[in-house]
Design an enzyme around this catalytic site. Structure first.
Site, PDB file in Angstrom:
ATOM      1  CE  LYS A   1      -4.015   1.732   2.685  1.00  0.00           C
ATOM      2  NZ  LYS A   1      -4.841   1.462   3.899  1.00  0.00           N
TER       3      LYS A   1
ATOM      4  CB  SER B   1      -8.191   0.107   5.632  1.00  0.00           C
ATOM      5  OG  SER B   1      -8.960   1.273   5.555  1.00  0.00           O
TER       6      SER B   1
ATOM      7  CB  SER C   1      -8.225   3.165   2.886  1.00  0.00           C
ATOM      8  OG  SER C   1      -7.356   2.612   3.854  1.00  0.00           O
TER       9      SER C   1
HETATM   10  N1  GLN Z   1     -13.093   3.307   6.466  1.00  0.00           N
HETATM   11  C1  GLN Z   1     -12.470   3.685   7.717  1.00  0.00           C
HETATM   12  C2  GLN Z   1     -12.083   5.131   7.662  1.00  0.00           C
HETATM   13  O1  GLN Z   1     -12.380   5.752   6.718  1.00  0.00           O
HETATM   14  C3  GLN Z   1     -11.287   2.796   7.997  1.00  0.00           C
HETATM   15  C4  GLN Z   1     -10.102   3.183   7.239  1.00  0.00           C
HETATM   16  C5  GLN Z   1      -8.887   2.432   7.587  1.00  0.00           C
HETATM   17  O2  GLN Z   1      -8.943   1.363   8.215  1.00  0.00           O
HETATM   18  N2  GLN Z   1      -7.743   3.004   7.223  1.00  0.00           N
HETATM   19  O3  GLN Z   1     -11.509   5.661   8.567  1.00  0.00           O
END
Ligand code: GLN
Length: 485
Positions: free
Chosen positions: A81, A180, A156
């Protein structure tokens, strides 16, 4: 366009490279060819690091040829990532702010995987700074779901999930702050692990919310994730929250008989898409046929999890992202006064969701509101952690669907932040409690989209999760299905 070598598991590729049946260069070229064929449509990668990958592969082959140990991940093509830094490469966290940022050092988790022989094939797309559930908040355009191009891959870490699902590489690293890794794993039909908070060093992970951030990974099998975790976990002097390696997983499960599966009805109730409810209920029936026992458990503070998460995460983000001021890192927009320069740089560098969250977090931390918001969120977090502790007195693992919905159409939720935040309702509880959690494929909707189920274990019992997932795989073949190219 067959995945070929790139379609094999990490464990298998490493074994073949170690046995001299294939070279690391051959495995790398196969993965790069697959990326070349598939990624123009999917946009899982922000950058394919062909030269770096081939140089690493040659180094693995040379070490092997000289009689040295090529490592447990020898020749395994791996994506990462874009919020994990690799020395002398760009790491942008999906943001314009860091478009030109080159890291002088390598993230510990990445470093450990590379030292074990993994081949860095490229960095993957993500929601800007990890903020999002669909990869649509990337400053570089969305990634498409390999199962259906008009759907999101989740987020994400959507790029990493799509890369593995499309057979571009067997292993991809991601990060999980509130889901994410697990949610995109579920939406893309692959397996994703969020380790116990602290099991994997965060050094070199571009911070979003430090008390929640975890480095995780995607693969097509639990065995591959176990291999990955054994390589990257353990204490790191550069991350004071990292924990020592466990003395080892003492008890390897032979079967699922007697496993006490805690089913919290708070995570399995209304609000689930019908198809998700149907497929996961069938998976639960399969688990009981295999000898597991369902135990009703209660997580009464779950209704507070999403609001508590969005307060804690935005508060920490507002503090972590203060460093992007046009002086120390990242984009700078000219202006002749310092404060105007900072405003111009931050306005140009951050996308709308990041700006929204910085505002929310700054507000939650502002004098006079701290008690009302931030402190109450922390209380809810403590209560939720206690809920899990009580549940684990009655069960070995907690079980639920991973996501309340299957992959949704690109663009369908972008105008409604709340609808997007509700995608995280099933994953944020384990994040707030710092517990290890894993998502694995457990079936398909009637229109052919993958569905994942989530396992959560007590802290430091990551290997127990991997064991359970491996046993489920050995009786089912959901994880073997792949999207038609
Ligand atoms: N969807 C969650 C957020 O927007 C989790 C994101 C993540 O785990 N980085 O914060």
């Amino acid at each position: 366009m067959t995945p070929g070598l790139a379609g094999l598991s990490a464990t298998r590729i490493a074994a073949m490279v170690r046995a001299g049946e294939v070279t690391a260069v051959e495995a790398t070229e196969a993965a790069l060819a697959r990326v070349g064929a598939a990624d123009s449509e999917l946009h899982a990668f922000l950058e394919v690091t062909r030269d770096t990958a081939l140089a690493a592969a040659r180094a693995v082959d040379e070490r092997h040829a000289r009689g040295g140990d090529p490592g447990p991940l020898a020749g395994v093509p791996m994506a990462w990532k874009d919020n994990l830094v690799l020395a002398d490469h760009v790491a942008s966290a999906g943001s314009r702010m860091l478009e030109q940022y080159r890291s002088p050092f390598t993230a510990t988790a990445l470093q450990r995987a590379l030292a074990a022989g993994a081949i860095p094939i490229g960095r993957t797309n993500m929601d800007e700074f990890g903020m999002g559930s669909s990869t649509e908040n990337s400053a570089y355009g969305p990634t498409r779901n390999p199962w259906r191009r008009d759907r999101v891959p989740g987020g994400s870490s959507g790029g990493s999930a799509a890369a593995v699902a499309a057979g571009m590489c067997p292993l991809a690293m991601g990060s999980d702050t509130g889901g994410s890794v697990r949610q995109p794993a579920s939406l893309c039909g692959v397996t994703g692990l969020k380790p116990t908070y602290g099991r994997v060093s965060r050094h070199g992970l571009i911070a979003y919310a430090s008390s929640l951030d975890c480095v995780g990974a995607f693969a097509r099998t639990a065995e591959d994730l176990a291999l990955w975790l054994s390589v990257v976990s353990g204490i790191d002097p550069a991350d004071p929250t990292s924990t020592p390696a466990e003395p080892g997983h003492t008890r390897r499960r032979q079967d699922l008989r007697g496993l006490r599966i805690g089913v919290p009805w708070e995570l399995n109730g209304p609000g689930l898409d019908d198809e998700i409810a149907r497929v996961t209920r069938e998976a639960l029936a399969t688990l009981t046929e295999l000898g597991a026992r369902v135990v009703d458990v209660a997580l009464p503070h779950v209704p507070h999890a999403v609001p508590a998460y969005y307060l804690v995460a935005t508060a920490e983000a507002s503090s972590n992202l203060a460093r992007y001021d046009g002086v120390r890192y990242g984009l700078r927009r000219g202006a002749n006064r310092c404060d105007a320069m900072i405003t111009a740089s931050r306005s140009a560098g951050f996308g709308p969701e990041v700006q929204l969250r910085i505002l929310l977090g700054t507000f939650a931390l502002s004098a006079g509101y701290q008690d009302e918001f931030y402190r109450r969120a922390n209380d809810a977090r403590a209560q939720l952690t206690a809920d899990f502790r009580a549940a684990f007195a009655q069960c070995d693992v907690v079980w639920s669907p991973t996501s309340p919905v299957p992959a949704f159409p690109i663009g369908s939720r972008t105008d409604d932040p709340l609808a997007m935040y509700l995608c995280d309702v099933l994953t944020v509880p384990a994040s707030l409690a710092g517990l290890p959690a894993l998502s694995q494929p457990c079936g398909f909707t009637r229109d052919g989209m993958p569905v994942g189920m989530q396992w959560t274990a007590p802290a430091m019992q990551d290997e127990e999760l991997l064991d359970i997932a491996r046993l489920f795989e050995s009786h089912t073949d959901h994880h073997k299905r792949s999207p038609t190219p």
